[in-house]
Write an enzyme that holds these catalytic residues in place. Structure first.
Site, PDB file in Angstrom:
ATOM      1  CG  ASP A  16     -19.902 -17.801 -17.124  1.00 47.72           C
ATOM      2  OD1 ASP A  16     -20.457 -18.318 -18.105  1.00 47.72           O
ATOM      3  OD2 ASP A  16     -18.949 -16.991 -17.236  1.00 47.72           O
TER       4      ASP A  16
ATOM      5  CG  ASN B 235     -14.106  -7.119 -15.943  1.00 48.36           C
ATOM      6  OD1 ASN B 235     -13.895  -8.221 -16.446  1.00 48.36           O
ATOM      7  ND2 ASN B 235     -15.106  -6.885 -15.121  1.00 48.36           N
TER       8      ASN B 235
ATOM      9  CG  HIS C 288     -14.949 -11.395 -16.290  1.00 42.11           C
ATOM     10  ND1 HIS C 288     -16.073 -10.606 -16.408  1.00 42.11           N
ATOM     11  CD2 HIS C 288     -14.894 -12.114 -17.439  1.00 42.11           C
ATOM     12  CE1 HIS C 288     -16.669 -10.865 -17.564  1.00 42.11           C
ATOM     13  NE2 HIS C 288     -15.969 -11.762 -18.207  1.00 42.11           N
TER      14      HIS C 288
ATOM     15  CD  GLU D  72     -17.734  -9.187 -13.363  1.00 39.71           C
ATOM     16  OE1 GLU D  72     -16.667  -9.186 -14.004  1.00 39.71           O
ATOM     17  OE2 GLU D  72     -18.782  -8.698 -13.801  1.00 39.71           O
TER      18      GLU D  72
HETATM   19  C1  GLP Z   1     -18.037 -13.098 -20.652  1.00 36.46           C
HETATM   20  C2  GLP Z   1     -18.131 -14.451 -19.919  1.00 36.46           C
HETATM   21  C3  GLP Z   1     -16.849 -15.211 -19.993  1.00 36.46           C
HETATM   22  C4  GLP Z   1     -16.223 -15.000 -21.359  1.00 36.46           C
HETATM   23  C5  GLP Z   1     -15.722 -13.567 -21.389  1.00 36.46           C
HETATM   24  C6  GLP Z   1     -15.142 -13.141 -22.718  1.00 36.46           C
HETATM   25  O1  GLP Z   1     -18.628 -12.080 -19.920  1.00 36.46           O
HETATM   26  N1  GLP Z   1     -18.539 -14.364 -18.563  1.00 36.46           N
HETATM   27  O2  GLP Z   1     -17.074 -16.573 -19.736  1.00 36.46           O
HETATM   28  O3  GLP Z   1     -15.156 -15.887 -21.526  1.00 36.46           O
HETATM   29  O4  GLP Z   1     -16.710 -12.665 -20.934  1.00 36.46           O
HETATM   30  O5  GLP Z   1     -16.135 -13.040 -23.704  1.00 36.46           O
HETATM   31  P1  GLP Z   1     -15.822 -12.864 -25.236  1.00 36.46           P
HETATM   32  O6  GLP Z   1     -15.159 -14.118 -25.682  1.00 36.46           O
HETATM   33  O7  GLP Z   1     -17.173 -12.690 -25.908  1.00 36.46           O
HETATM   34  O8  GLP Z   1     -14.937 -11.683 -25.363  1.00 36.46           O
END
Ligand code: GLP
Length: 259
Positions: free
Chosen positions: A69, A138, A140, A145
């Site tokens: 992303d 959340n 995702h 989302e």
């Molecule tokens: C982010 C990204 C995801 C990531 C997720 C978890 O917003 N869009 O690709 O895997 O949320 O992030 P984290 O590993 O920092 O908890």
């Protein structure tokens, strides 16, 4: 359905296990196409993977890394660019050259067009072999989302408040977080030949329970992983909903508890 759950005692054990799984996949299929998340969760696994690469545990000269992303309106050299993050923690340590990176920056044009080019490039490379994912607070996946459905394609999304808040911790404040992002579609993610979901920390426990429990729902996009072909969830003890989990998902899976 093939969902394997693996619970580790610590974040470090999760990271070692994830690096081992990823390294084995690269060793087995050197032409592998890997869709790779940024975020904090996979950082230590990537570190171990880089170390394994340095000790020649596998050959990365033919692998492809696909960005999961990216924020809209952020140039590749912006400090917040997710491609820059990915380069620092995964692409460079694995010595994957630019020609083997599929990103949302790979094409000129508006974000909509970039999404189409991104999809076409993945298709031309035969699809994704391994998806390394984190779990959004959340539910995702990438930036799919809630609500997101399995048929949702690569697209531009408006970030939810929850995502803006969680991403603020990466860049300083909520004002530093762009309002929109491009994300690999649910269709691209769920079609991966193997999926690794990494979940760490007590703040993820409730959303992991909702990911594994009850009916799959657009309100928790990650819950559709239960319908994908070959999924391994590695969670550390802090993130593991354990006894609260009643689901068929848990009942039908192999649960492996590691020290
Ligand atoms: C982010 C990204 C995801 C990531 C997720 C978890 O917003 N869009 O690709 O895997 O949320 O992030 P984290 O590993 O920092 O908890």
């Amino acid at each position: 359905m093939a969902l394997e759950l693996c619970v580790t005692e610590s974040y470090e054990a999760l990271s070692l296990r994830a690096a081992e799984v990823i390294g084995d996949e690269i060793a087995r299929s050197p032409n592998i196409v890997v869709l790779a998340a940024t975020g904090r969760t996979p950082l230590q696994a990537y570190k171990h993977l880089g170390d394994a690469c340095d000790s020649a545990a596998f050959d990365t000269t033919r692998m492809t890394v696909v960005q999961l992303d990216e924020y809209v309106g952020v140039a590749a050299d912006d400090r917040r660019a997710l491609i820059g993050w990915s380069k620092r923690v995964l692409i460079d340590p694995l010595h994957v050259d630019d020609g083997r990176v599929v990103s949302f920056h790979g094409a000129d044009g508006d974000p909509e067009e970039r999404c189409r080019t991104y999809d076409a490039t993945i298709k031309a490379r035969g699809g994704v072999d391994l998806a390394i994912l984190g779990l959004g607070p959340n539910g995702h996946l990438g930036f799919n989302e809630p609500p997101s459905r399995p048929s949702d394609t690569t697209r531009i999304v408006r970030l939810t408040e929850a995502s803006i808040e969680s991403n603020a911790s990466y860049w300083g404040s909520v004002d530093d977080v762009p309002t929109h992002a491009m994300t690999a579609g649910m269709d691209v993610i769920l079609a991966a030949r193997r999926i690794l979901l990494l979940v760490s920390g007590s703040h993820k426990r409730e959303i992991l329970r909702r990911t594994l429990d009850g009916e799959a729902t657009p309100d928790v996009p990650a819950s559709y992983l239960r319908e994908a072909a070959n999924v391994t969830v590695i969670a550390d003890r802090d993130a593991w909903p354990g006894d609260d989990l009643e689901t068929t998902a848990a009942a039908e899976t192999a649960i492996d508890v590691l020290a």
